[in-house]
Structure formats: C-alpha cells, structure tokens
Design an enzyme around this catalytic site. Sequence first.
Site, PDB file in Angstrom:
ATOM      1  N   ASP A 116      19.566  16.783   8.015  1.00  0.00           N
ATOM      2  CA  ASP A 116      18.951  17.609   7.038  1.00  0.00           C
ATOM      3  C   ASP A 116      17.372  17.933   7.661  1.00  0.00           C
ATOM      4  O   ASP A 116      16.766  17.018   8.136  1.00  0.00           O
ATOM      5  CB  ASP A 116      18.748  16.973   5.858  1.00  0.00           C
ATOM      6  N   ASN A 124       9.569  27.548   4.702  1.00  0.00           N
ATOM      7  CA  ASN A 124       9.752  28.768   4.080  1.00  0.00           C
ATOM      8  C   ASN A 124       8.674  29.260   3.368  1.00  0.00           C
ATOM      9  O   ASN A 124       8.508  30.521   3.544  1.00  0.00           O
ATOM     10  CB  ASN A 124      11.014  28.745   3.121  1.00  0.00           C
ATOM     11  N   HIS A 129      11.006  33.282   4.744  1.00  0.00           N
ATOM     12  CA  HIS A 129      12.150  32.965   5.348  1.00  0.00           C
ATOM     13  C   HIS A 129      12.738  33.512   6.208  1.00  0.00           C
ATOM     14  O   HIS A 129      13.716  32.883   6.944  1.00  0.00           O
ATOM     15  CB  HIS A 129      13.056  33.535   3.878  1.00  0.00           C
ATOM     16  N   ASP A 133      14.624  30.996   9.033  1.00  0.00           N
ATOM     17  CA  ASP A 133      15.808  31.397   9.306  1.00  0.00           C
ATOM     18  C   ASP A 133      15.928  31.297  10.978  1.00  0.00           C
ATOM     19  O   ASP A 133      17.061  30.720  11.500  1.00  0.00           O
ATOM     20  CB  ASP A 133      16.609  32.806   9.102  1.00  0.00           C
ATOM     21  N   GLU A 159      19.489  23.805   4.498  1.00  0.00           N
ATOM     22  CA  GLU A 159      19.115  23.339   5.966  1.00  0.00           C
ATOM     23  C   GLU A 159      19.625  22.205   6.167  1.00  0.00           C
ATOM     24  O   GLU A 159      19.545  21.008   7.003  1.00  0.00           O
ATOM     25  CB  GLU A 159      17.571  23.128   6.074  1.00  0.00           C
TER      26      GLU A 159
END
Length: 250
Positions: A116, A124, A129, A133, A159
Amino acid sequence: MLVDIQTTRQVWVYSAIVSSISIIVPVTVVGTIMSLVPGMPFVAIAFGVSIAFLIPLFIAPPLSYLFISVLRMQSETIRRVDEHVRFDMLTGALNRSHFLDSIRARAATGMLLIVDADHFKAVNDKLGHAAGDEALCILVHSMISSIGPKGIVGRLGGEEFGVFLPGLNTDNGAVMADRICANVRALDMIVDGKPLKMTISIGGTLHHQRYTIGHSLKVADERLYKAKQAGRDRFILCDDPPQKAAMRSV
C-alpha cells in the site's frame, strides 16, 4: 487462433503463400489432366495451363490480402480484449480477479504480500489525480523490477497492490519485501514536472496450498494494518502459524 497475425509484414507473407498455393494447385491439376488425354496437342495443353494460371493470378492475391487482413484485425481484437480482461489498464499490473486466479492456478506455496502506498491521498490532493496515476505506474514498474520474472503483481484496488512470490518462505520473503521497500524509497519521481518521494507499507503471509486465497489475503491485510500502525515505510510478514511474525522497518 491457429495463426496469430500481428504485423503488416505477416499479412504480406501469408497473402503470398495463399496466392501461390491458389495458382500452383489449378495449374498442376489442369496440366496433369490434359497431358494424360491421348492425342492432346501441346498448344491446347499450354492454353489450358495458361488459363489455369491467369485466372487465379488476378483473383487470388487481392482476396488473399483481404482475408489475411481480416484475420489480423481479429487477432488484434482478441489481444485487446484479453489485455482488458487480464490487466489493469492504468498500471499494467494484473487486475484483481486475474491476479487471484493466477495464484490459484499455480497451486504453489509462496509469499503473498499486500503493498500500500503511504499517504497516497495527499499525493492526489496536492498534485492532482493525473499525477497520482503517473506515480502509481512508476510504483508498479519498480515492484515488477524488484521481484523478477517469477513473481506476479496485481492491483487489488486504488493504491493497494498484491505481490505473489512462489517458492519463497518467510525469510526469503523478508529479503524481497525489504528490497521492494528500499527500491521505492530510492525512487526520484518527477510527476507533472514536480519531484515526489514515496514510501510503501507491506503486509504479508506465507500462502499454503491448503489455505484459501481469501484466508491468506485476510492475514496479509492484518499485517499491513500493523505496518501502518507501526509508522509506515516498513513491512511485517506472518509465517505459519500466524502468531509467528517477522518485522523489518527503516
């Protein structure tokens, strides 16, 4: 499919093969039959062979090219559908269902890790975002490079990623988890033109064939939670039985 056609060169090659066969077969058949007829003049044989040659010469190449081109489009469609079904379209990692199915299909004992990204919501929120990504794609590339060709990486959601390392025990798994953490920590990411440092937390367990994948995921997720509680940027692995755990931190 029996023939997987991927390139324009393959289309031309297969078209040439099909066209050649379409020409050679009738020429051979007509020439053989006419030569066996008693008293058949040579001129008549030559004329018949010429007709058998010219008709497929004009018909076979365009039809062959059209047919092979359709096969190529079909191959490309099948390949794209397969990629959509198997892979996460953003990161290129296996999607969740195919990742879990791959572990079941291997029927092997190995280390199952849940990875994680730490404080990813802040990435973000601060960078957007699109930058998040891009960071996830870099993260997946780093994990794939760290584990080598025998391991598999899948995106479990958001994530959170899964890593399966067949044949590894807890000691080997600790070495690999430590490598994954270190490699991510050492990344000098530039996303959206801005520098970004990222760390990860890992929880893992030794997955046995006698366990369901759901059981192993639950145990690994519990260890991930403990790694988060312990300060992040670390891993905690659970052996069998679950009470025995190995922990490494920065």
